[in-house]
Scaffold this active site. Structure first.
Site, PDB file in Angstrom:
ATOM      1  N   CYS A  68       0.845  -1.199   0.000  1.00 50.92           N
ATOM      2  CA  CYS A  68       0.000   0.000   0.000  1.00 50.92           C
ATOM      3  C   CYS A  68       0.876   1.243   0.000  1.00 50.92           C
ATOM      4  O   CYS A  68       1.629   1.487   0.949  1.00 50.92           O
ATOM      5  CB  CYS A  68      -0.928   0.001   1.220  1.00 50.92           C
ATOM      6  SG  CYS A  68      -2.034   1.441   1.276  1.00 50.92           S
ATOM      7  N   CYS A  82      -9.023   1.528   2.435  1.00 51.60           N
ATOM      8  CA  CYS A  82     -10.294   2.248   2.388  1.00 51.60           C
ATOM      9  C   CYS A  82     -10.014   3.741   2.367  1.00 51.60           C
ATOM     10  O   CYS A  82      -9.415   4.281   3.299  1.00 51.60           O
ATOM     11  CB  CYS A  82     -11.163   1.878   3.593  1.00 51.60           C
ATOM     12  SG  CYS A  82     -12.724   2.806   3.658  1.00 51.60           S
ATOM     13  N   CYS A  88      -5.698   0.702   5.770  1.00 50.64           N
ATOM     14  CA  CYS A  88      -5.917  -0.609   5.192  1.00 50.64           C
ATOM     15  C   CYS A  88      -6.784  -1.448   6.121  1.00 50.64           C
ATOM     16  O   CYS A  88      -6.628  -1.402   7.339  1.00 50.64           O
ATOM     17  CB  CYS A  88      -4.584  -1.317   4.944  1.00 50.64           C
ATOM     18  SG  CYS A  88      -3.679  -0.677   3.510  1.00 50.64           S
ATOM     19  N   HIS A  95     -17.033  -0.594   2.392  1.00 49.40           N
ATOM     20  CA  HIS A  95     -17.289   0.453   3.392  1.00 49.40           C
ATOM     21  C   HIS A  95     -18.779   0.732   3.402  1.00 49.40           C
ATOM     22  O   HIS A  95     -19.361   1.091   2.382  1.00 49.40           O
ATOM     23  CB  HIS A  95     -16.513   1.730   3.067  1.00 49.40           C
ATOM     24  CG  HIS A  95     -16.699   2.798   4.105  1.00 49.40           C
ATOM     25  ND1 HIS A  95     -15.875   2.921   5.206  1.00 49.40           N
ATOM     26  CD2 HIS A  95     -17.640   3.783   4.218  1.00 49.40           C
ATOM     27  CE1 HIS A  95     -16.291   3.933   5.948  1.00 49.40           C
ATOM     28  NE2 HIS A  95     -17.344   4.463   5.379  1.00 49.40           N
ATOM     29  N   CYS A  96     -19.400   0.542   4.563  1.00 51.96           N
ATOM     30  CA  CYS A  96     -20.841   0.710   4.679  1.00 51.96           C
ATOM     31  C   CYS A  96     -21.171   2.136   5.124  1.00 51.96           C
ATOM     32  O   CYS A  96     -20.849   2.523   6.248  1.00 51.96           O
ATOM     33  CB  CYS A  96     -21.410  -0.302   5.676  1.00 51.96           C
ATOM     34  SG  CYS A  96     -23.205  -0.177   5.896  1.00 51.96           S
ATOM     35  N   CYS A 102     -16.089   0.198   8.065  1.00 53.80           N
ATOM     36  CA  CYS A 102     -15.759  -0.829   7.087  1.00 53.80           C
ATOM     37  C   CYS A 102     -16.218  -2.190   7.580  1.00 53.80           C
ATOM     38  O   CYS A 102     -16.133  -2.499   8.763  1.00 53.80           O
ATOM     39  CB  CYS A 102     -14.253  -0.856   6.833  1.00 53.80           C
ATOM     40  SG  CYS A 102     -13.716   0.322   5.567  1.00 53.80           S
TER      41      CYS A 102
END
Length: 255
Positions: A68, A82, A88, A95-96, A102
């Protein structure tokens, strides 16, 4: 394996493609770009060295170890960055926005139970509302009216019950096949040992251990904790058991 001959199996337009690596040269396939794509440009030698400190059977779209660039750290298998949370997330599903959090390794069980309990709540509202509605119709006289609030409650409980049922059924399917929402449309690139360069291979989900084992990975082995929204997932979220049958199937397809 860090060295030797291996084949990277990726999916392009729904069809798996294998590319070989013999330690001296690499052949890459075009990856699928998406919001969670790991193909963020080539890594430096230092980043590759750091990424290989964490063993991973999956690789980036360009064949390099998963790393990342935003968090400046290795990405274990099934981990994604995210952009909303700014970090991470292990075994990230999505992602809600409704929960402002997440759904991932530690929260998948709670999210599935949230959908199931939400659906059950809507059903417990809808069923007696329907019974009361027909009772009111049967007893309705000229000088009585049905409340508009009751009609609204009846309609909304039905709509939400149907929506939650479809959403819950989809996530139960993902749970039993050991697949995340991201993996359902962005297939993993696997690092697979091979003796020679392959051509095309059928895509196999190496993390699918069968419905029963997949369920226990998330809900745990203690049945009395299955209905409690706490983290009982097996493992550490960085390493996952793989199906040797699926692994051998990939090797047979590309050898």
């Amino acid at each position: 394996p860090a060295d030797g001959h291996y084949t990277r199996v990726s999916t392009v337009n729904g069809t798996s493609r294998s590319e070989s690596h013999d330690g001296d040269s690499q052949h890459y396939a075009d990856g699928n770009d998406s919001e969670y794509s790991d193909d963020e440009g080539p890594l430096t030698e230092e980043q590759v060295r750091r990424a290989e400190l964490v063993y991973s059977i999956t690789v980036r779209d360009n064949g390099q170890p998963r790393f990342c660039l935003k968090c400046n750290g290795p990405k274990p298998d099934r981990t994604h960055h995210c952009s909303v949370c700014g970090s991470c997330v292990l075994k990230m599903d999505h992602h809600c926005p409704w929960l402002n959090n997440c759904v991932g390794f530690r929260t998948q069980k709670a999210f599935v139970l949230f959908l199931a309990y939400g659906w059950l709540y809507c059903v417990l509202i809808f069923v007696p509302s329907v019974a009361f509605f027909f009772w009111e119709i049967a007893e309705l006289s000229d000088d009585t009216e049905i409340s508009i609030n009751f009609i609204f409650l009846l309609i909304m409980s039905c709509v939400f019950a149907l929506a939650l049922l479809m959403f819950a059924a989809y996530h139960v399917y993902l749970l039993l096949t050991n697949t995340t929402t991201i993996e359902s449309y962005e297939k993993n690139n696997y690092r697979v040992e091979a003796r020679q360069r392959g051509t095309r291979a059928k895509y196999v989900n190496l993390f699918d251990m069968g419905p029963r084992k997949n369920f226990i990975q998330v809900f745990g082995s203690s049945w009395f904790m299955w209905l409690v929204p706490t983290n009982t997932a097996m493992g550490d979220g960085m390493r996952f058991p793989i199906s040797f049958e699926g692994y051998n199937e990939l090797r047979q397809n590309i050898d």
